[in-house]
Scaffold this active site. Structure first.
Site, PDB file in Angstrom:
ATOM      1  N   CYS A   2       0.835  -1.198   0.000  1.00 31.31           N
ATOM      2  CA  CYS A   2       0.000   0.000   0.000  1.00 31.31           C
ATOM      3  C   CYS A   2       0.875   1.255   0.000  1.00 31.31           C
ATOM      4  O   CYS A   2       1.961   1.266   0.565  1.00 31.31           O
ATOM      5  CB  CYS A   2      -0.945   0.097   1.196  1.00 31.31           C
ATOM      6  SG  CYS A   2      -2.021  -1.314   1.380  1.00 31.31           S
ATOM      7  N   ARG A  27       3.502  -0.176  -5.021  1.00 25.66           N
ATOM      8  CA  ARG A  27       3.300  -0.779  -3.699  1.00 25.66           C
ATOM      9  C   ARG A  27       1.955  -1.492  -3.576  1.00 25.66           C
ATOM     10  O   ARG A  27       1.671  -2.139  -2.571  1.00 25.66           O
ATOM     11  CB  ARG A  27       3.377   0.307  -2.607  1.00 25.66           C
ATOM     12  CG  ARG A  27       4.658   1.094  -2.622  1.00 25.66           C
ATOM     13  CD  ARG A  27       4.625   2.181  -1.569  1.00 25.66           C
ATOM     14  NE  ARG A  27       4.569   1.596  -0.258  1.00 25.66           N
ATOM     15  CZ  ARG A  27       5.622   1.231   0.453  1.00 25.66           C
ATOM     16  NH1 ARG A  27       6.825   1.403  -0.043  1.00 25.66           N
ATOM     17  NH2 ARG A  27       5.484   0.711   1.643  1.00 25.66           N
ATOM     18  N   TRP A  79      -3.008  -2.601  -1.633  1.00 29.20           N
ATOM     19  CA  TRP A  79      -2.731  -4.006  -1.923  1.00 29.20           C
ATOM     20  C   TRP A  79      -3.455  -4.779  -0.829  1.00 29.20           C
ATOM     21  O   TRP A  79      -3.072  -4.736   0.334  1.00 29.20           O
ATOM     22  CB  TRP A  79      -1.227  -4.274  -1.873  1.00 29.20           C
ATOM     23  CG  TRP A  79      -0.835  -5.662  -2.260  1.00 29.20           C
ATOM     24  CD1 TRP A  79      -0.589  -6.116  -3.521  1.00 29.20           C
ATOM     25  CD2 TRP A  79      -0.607  -6.782  -1.379  1.00 29.20           C
ATOM     26  NE1 TRP A  79      -0.239  -7.447  -3.488  1.00 29.20           N
ATOM     27  CE2 TRP A  79      -0.242  -7.883  -2.188  1.00 29.20           C
ATOM     28  CE3 TRP A  79      -0.687  -6.956   0.004  1.00 29.20           C
ATOM     29  CZ2 TRP A  79       0.044  -9.132  -1.662  1.00 29.20           C
ATOM     30  CZ3 TRP A  79      -0.403  -8.212   0.526  1.00 29.20           C
ATOM     31  CH2 TRP A  79      -0.040  -9.283  -0.306  1.00 29.20           C
ATOM     32  N   ASN A 105      -1.211   1.864   5.893  1.00 32.72           N
ATOM     33  CA  ASN A 105      -0.362   0.855   5.270  1.00 32.72           C
ATOM     34  C   ASN A 105       0.169  -0.030   6.393  1.00 32.72           C
ATOM     35  O   ASN A 105       0.713   0.482   7.363  1.00 32.72           O
ATOM     36  CB  ASN A 105       0.805   1.554   4.542  1.00 32.72           C
ATOM     37  CG  ASN A 105       1.866   0.581   4.079  1.00 32.72           C
ATOM     38  OD1 ASN A 105       1.578  -0.577   3.806  1.00 32.72           O
ATOM     39  ND2 ASN A 105       3.093   1.047   3.986  1.00 32.72           N
ATOM     40  N   GLY A 106      -0.029  -1.350   6.282  1.00 32.39           N
ATOM     41  CA  GLY A 106       0.435  -2.261   7.335  1.00 32.39           C
ATOM     42  C   GLY A 106      -0.686  -3.215   7.702  1.00 32.39           C
ATOM     43  O   GLY A 106      -1.659  -3.366   6.952  1.00 32.39           O
ATOM     44  N   GLU A 478      16.048 -17.578 -10.599  1.00 34.77           N
ATOM     45  CA  GLU A 478      15.678 -16.184 -10.860  1.00 34.77           C
ATOM     46  C   GLU A 478      14.971 -16.053 -12.211  1.00 34.77           C
ATOM     47  O   GLU A 478      13.976 -15.325 -12.322  1.00 34.77           O
ATOM     48  CB  GLU A 478      16.932 -15.298 -10.789  1.00 34.77           C
ATOM     49  CG  GLU A 478      16.747 -13.844 -11.161  1.00 34.77           C
ATOM     50  CD  GLU A 478      15.733 -13.096 -10.297  1.00 34.77           C
ATOM     51  OE1 GLU A 478      15.265 -13.626  -9.281  1.00 34.77           O
ATOM     52  OE2 GLU A 478      15.397 -11.950 -10.675  1.00 34.77           O
ATOM     53  N   LYS A 482      11.192 -14.626 -12.610  1.00 35.26           N
ATOM     54  CA  LYS A 482      10.850 -13.475 -13.472  1.00 35.26           C
ATOM     55  C   LYS A 482       9.699 -13.837 -14.397  1.00 35.26           C
ATOM     56  O   LYS A 482       8.765 -13.065 -14.565  1.00 35.26           O
ATOM     57  CB  LYS A 482      12.045 -13.060 -14.331  1.00 35.26           C
ATOM     58  CG  LYS A 482      13.097 -12.159 -13.814  1.00 35.26           C
ATOM     59  CD  LYS A 482      12.776 -10.819 -13.271  1.00 35.26           C
ATOM     60  CE  LYS A 482      12.176 -10.864 -11.901  1.00 35.26           C
ATOM     61  NZ  LYS A 482      13.050 -10.658 -10.785  1.00 35.26           N
ATOM     62  N   GLU A 485       6.344 -14.194 -12.448  1.00 37.18           N
ATOM     63  CA  GLU A 485       5.823 -12.926 -11.923  1.00 37.18           C
ATOM     64  C   GLU A 485       5.104 -12.109 -12.972  1.00 37.18           C
ATOM     65  O   GLU A 485       4.062 -11.526 -12.696  1.00 37.18           O
ATOM     66  CB  GLU A 485       6.993 -12.054 -11.427  1.00 37.18           C
ATOM     67  CG  GLU A 485       7.514 -12.389 -10.080  1.00 37.18           C
ATOM     68  CD  GLU A 485       8.523 -11.344  -9.618  1.00 37.18           C
ATOM     69  OE1 GLU A 485       9.563 -11.166 -10.282  1.00 37.18           O
ATOM     70  OE2 GLU A 485       8.259 -10.705  -8.589  1.00 37.18           O
ATOM     71  N   HIS A 501      15.865 -36.722 -11.428  1.00 35.32           N
ATOM     72  CA  HIS A 501      15.310 -37.224 -10.163  1.00 35.32           C
ATOM     73  C   HIS A 501      13.832 -36.869  -9.995  1.00 35.32           C
ATOM     74  O   HIS A 501      13.306 -36.939  -8.896  1.00 35.32           O
ATOM     75  CB  HIS A 501      16.109 -36.666  -8.981  1.00 35.32           C
ATOM     76  CG  HIS A 501      17.540 -37.127  -8.979  1.00 35.32           C
ATOM     77  ND1 HIS A 501      17.912 -38.422  -8.724  1.00 35.32           N
ATOM     78  CD2 HIS A 501      18.680 -36.454  -9.263  1.00 35.32           C
ATOM     79  CE1 HIS A 501      19.221 -38.527  -8.814  1.00 35.32           C
ATOM     80  NE2 HIS A 501      19.718 -37.349  -9.150  1.00 35.32           N
ATOM     81  N   LYS A 600       5.602  -4.291  -5.016  1.00 30.08           N
ATOM     82  CA  LYS A 600       7.065  -4.284  -5.004  1.00 30.08           C
ATOM     83  C   LYS A 600       7.646  -4.396  -3.605  1.00 30.08           C
ATOM     84  O   LYS A 600       8.580  -5.122  -3.364  1.00 30.08           O
ATOM     85  CB  LYS A 600       7.580  -3.019  -5.677  1.00 30.08           C
ATOM     86  CG  LYS A 600       9.097  -3.003  -5.753  1.00 30.08           C
ATOM     87  CD  LYS A 600       9.610  -2.329  -6.969  1.00 30.08           C
ATOM     88  CE  LYS A 600      11.088  -2.549  -7.136  1.00 30.08           C
ATOM     89  NZ  LYS A 600      11.370  -3.856  -7.749  1.00 30.08           N
TER      90      LYS A 600
HETATM   91  C1  AGP Z   1      11.340  -9.648  -7.427  1.00 33.43           C
HETATM   92  O1  AGP Z   1      11.097  -9.570  -8.785  1.00 33.43           O
HETATM   93  C2  AGP Z   1      10.183  -9.610  -6.562  1.00 33.43           C
HETATM   94  N1  AGP Z   1       9.247  -8.626  -6.874  1.00 33.43           N
HETATM   95  C3  AGP Z   1      10.353  -9.973  -5.104  1.00 33.43           C
HETATM   96  O2  AGP Z   1      10.670 -11.320  -5.076  1.00 33.43           O
HETATM   97  C4  AGP Z   1      11.401  -9.180  -4.278  1.00 33.43           C
HETATM   98  O3  AGP Z   1      12.687  -9.479  -4.721  1.00 33.43           O
HETATM   99  C5  AGP Z   1      11.242  -9.542  -2.793  1.00 33.43           C
HETATM  100  O4  AGP Z   1       9.972  -9.164  -2.369  1.00 33.43           O
HETATM  101  C6  AGP Z   1      12.297  -8.910  -1.921  1.00 33.43           C
HETATM  102  O5  AGP Z   1      12.262  -7.532  -1.963  1.00 33.43           O
HETATM  103  P1  AGP Z   1      13.432  -6.664  -1.347  1.00 33.43           P
HETATM  104  O6  AGP Z   1      14.684  -6.964  -2.121  1.00 33.43           O
HETATM  105  O7  AGP Z   1      12.994  -5.243  -1.526  1.00 33.43           O
HETATM  106  O8  AGP Z   1      13.582  -7.042   0.081  1.00 33.43           O
END
Ligand code: AGP
Length: 605
Positions: A2, A27, A79, A105-106, A478, A482, A485, A501, A600
């Site tokens: 948020c 956010r 969010w 927010n929280g 990774e 990507k 996501e 395996h 994010k």
């Molecule tokens: C990455 O593409 C993500 N959006 C997510 O996994 C992110 O890396 C994770 O939430 C950690 O965030 P930070 O590095 O700000 O702690």
């Protein structure tokens, strides 16, 4: 998650709040709302204008009439945690008389118990959110002084909050923080509060970061910062180093694409001034590394993948044992950690709730703490014993790209720095090759069109497998993250040797398998794994740094990257995977910067 913003100044609040919300949309973006303290009437009669929508900030913007000229307001982009995304669950939330407006927010962890008490006292709730209890609690304590009522209410609240509150009849905004970031931007005859400095940057570079259990009261041309006992707190005014243009798209279709292409420059910034002429690494790490017996790295998501690469680099170069844990798991397994341990935390945002909890756990148990962080002034940056900033510039795209390559660069520097402190011999060739890293990343970016052609072939796949070995296994993870996501294609990463395996059962003609096959001592084994996939009809995509007949006979989908030392391959090899994910998602018409369900900065546990 948020985003909250508040404005009290000399210009119309609506454009400032809407523009700020758009910058904070990374956010959370499932619903949005605004509340203005109407002027033109005496403050004690001041009315509240409210608008809320389910959906994006651009939808909210459409419904606010241009006749709204108020210069005081609060706003929110959400969010969802408690209650589905809907207009009624969108912030601001109100008391029964609709005179007290709250954006939050929280998470209010004890909202259930508080709600029950308030309902028994006659309060009627409109939404399903945890946040609404705050407005009703304030109402319960309100006796003509908003600030006092907020303090009384917050004494009962458990959980995390960044709050901005206004009420009819008082020309002020009260803001409070516990566990969710709040920054105050100090302008000329105006003050702006936001969850992130990016929202205040167009108006001022002078900022104050609030600590937990601090509040700000904004009034006409003034602000005061106090603790929750009402005592004034002395704060340092910081200067934001980023420029407003860094948070624009600069002609790119998406922030993510811009950030992928910024990587040569971002890595250069991470390296700047950190390698001296004698090949010594210069980092300001105020920790006695000679006393460190073990390293534990905690992080989440993409940063956790950097941590896995960091383990490989630190163990290989500095010859010290490294453990890696998900920050979210670390705290709850009562970890064995203490004096002699170095707890490293990696976080782009420096605000991830799980990372902060793990950091505090390690600190309480006596470990030294070191942060690898991008956002200056973030909570992690302020709480660690020592830190290494990435200087990657703001990362706005929800999918992390340049932060990852800069994290791995910083980890490489730290591994060498640590080795040099311990008196371990470090190959000078490795250090001199680091200087060529930005140029090599640039070479990979030139392959973007070729990668687009591969993306066109595979954009309709339902599943993907990514395989790599050794230091490139986390790169496979990774790459898969990507793709998941931003394209919503199911993807898994495995160490290549693990395929037989279990995952091999999934291979058929519909399954693309991406191999990280840059030359190292496992190359011949990777070729055998490719044969195994081909034998079962699977489609191979290969990232290689030498395209010979061995590969060309197995697949036409070959991405060639520049040759480099093994320690540097994770950075080089990640770039084509970022581009592949981006192109596939873009071809599918997905809003790459705001993929569904994600945010994010994950500031809730
Ligand atoms: C990455 O593409 C993500 N959006 C997510 O996994 C992110 O890396 C994770 O939430 C950690 O965030 P930070 O590095 O700000 O702690």
């Amino acid at each position: 998650m948020c985003g909250i913003i508040a404005y009290f100044g000399n210009r119309k609040a609506v454009p400032v709040l809407i523009d700020g919300l758009k910058k904070l949309e990374y956010r959370g973006y499932d619903s949005a709302g605004i509340c203005l303290l109407n002027e033109g009437v005496p403050a004690e009669q001041g009315l509240l204008y409210v608008a809320k929508v389910k959906g994006r900030v651009s939808e909210l913007e459409k419904i606010i009439p241009s006749s709204e000229v108020s210069k005081i307001g609060i706003a929110h982009t959400r969010w969802a945690t408690h209650g589905e995304p809907s207009e009624v669950n969108a912030h601001p939330h109100f008391d029964c008389k609709k005179e007290i407006a709250v954006v939050h927010n929280g998470i209010i962890e004890n909202y259930g118990a508080l709600k029950e008490i308030l309902e028994n006292e006659g309060h009627k709730f409109a939404s399903k959110t945890d946040s609404e209890v705050v407005s009703h609690l304030i109402e319960k304590f309100y006796q003509g002084n908003l600030e006092e009522a907020v303090v009384k209410a917050l004494k009962l609240v458990e959980g995390t909050f960044g709050l901005a509150i206004m009420c009819k009849g008082e020309k002020k905004i009260v803001v409070a923080r516990r566990g969710s970031p709040i920054v105050l931007g100090i302008g000329e005859n105006e003050n702006i509060i936001a969850s992130d400095a990016v929202a205040v940057l167009p108006y001022t570079k002078k900022v104050i970061y609030l600590k937990d259990n601090e509040m700000v009261v904004l009034t006409e041309n003034n602000y005061s910062i106090k603790n929750f006992n009402g005592q004034e707190v002395e704060k340092i005014i910081d200067e934001i180093k980023w420029s407003a243009s860094e948070i624009e798209k600069k002609g790119y279709k998406h922030f993510m694409l811009k950030e992928i292409f910024e990587q040569p420059n971002a890595i250069e910034n991470t390296l700047r001034g950190r390698i001296d002429n004698d090949s010594k690494i210069k980092l300001t790490v105020d920790i006695d590394l000679k006393s460190i017996k073990r390293v534990i790295i905690v992080a989440c998501g993409t940063s956790w993948h950097s941590a896995l690469i960091g383990k490989y680099l630190i163990e290989k170069i500095a010859k010290i044992s490294v453990e890696v844990d998900y920050a979210s798991e670390f705290r709850y397994r009562n970890p064995i950690i203490g004096a002699g341990d170095l707890l490293m935390v990696i976080s782009q945002s420096g605000e991830t709730a799980d990372v902060l909890a793990a950091l505090r756990e390690g600190k309480n148990k006596g470990a030294k703490t070191l942060g690898i962080i991008n956002v200056v002034g973030s909570t992690v940056a302020r709480e660690v014993d020592s830190g290494i900033y990435l200087h990657a510039g703001p990362e706005i795209g929800v999918a992390s790209t340049k932060a990852f390559s800069c994290q791995v660069t910083a980890l490489l520097l730290f591994a060498i720095f640590f080795a040099q402190h311990k008196g371990e011999k470090v190959d000078k060739e490795l250090i001199s090759e680091i200087a060529f890293l930005p140029g090599k990343v640039d070479e990979v970016l030139h392959e973007s069109d070729k990668i687009l052609e591969i993306a066109k072939k595979f954009k309709d796949a339902q599943d993907f497998i990514y395989l790599g070995r050794g230091i490139n296994f986390p790169v496979a993870l990774e790459g898969a993250l990507k793709l998941k996501e931003i394209s919503y294609i199911h993807a898994e990463g495995y160490p290549a040797a693990e395929m037989k395996h279990g995952p091999i059962a999934l291979i058929d003609e519909k399954m693309p398998v991406l191999f990280l096959a840059t030359k190292d001592n496992t190359y011949s084994k990777i070729l055998s794994n490719m044969e195994e996939v081909r034998a079962r009809g699977g489609q191979v995509i290969a990232v290689v740094n030498e395209a010979g007949n061995d590969i060309n006979n197995l697949t036409k989908n070959v991405i060639v990257v520049p040759k480099c030392r093994e320690e540097i391959t994770p950075i080089i090899n990640t770039i084509p995977l970022q581009l592949l994910a981006y192109h596939i998602a873009n071809l599918k018409g997905i809003d790459v910067d705001k993929p569904k369900n994600l945010a994010k900065s994950v500031t809730v546990e």
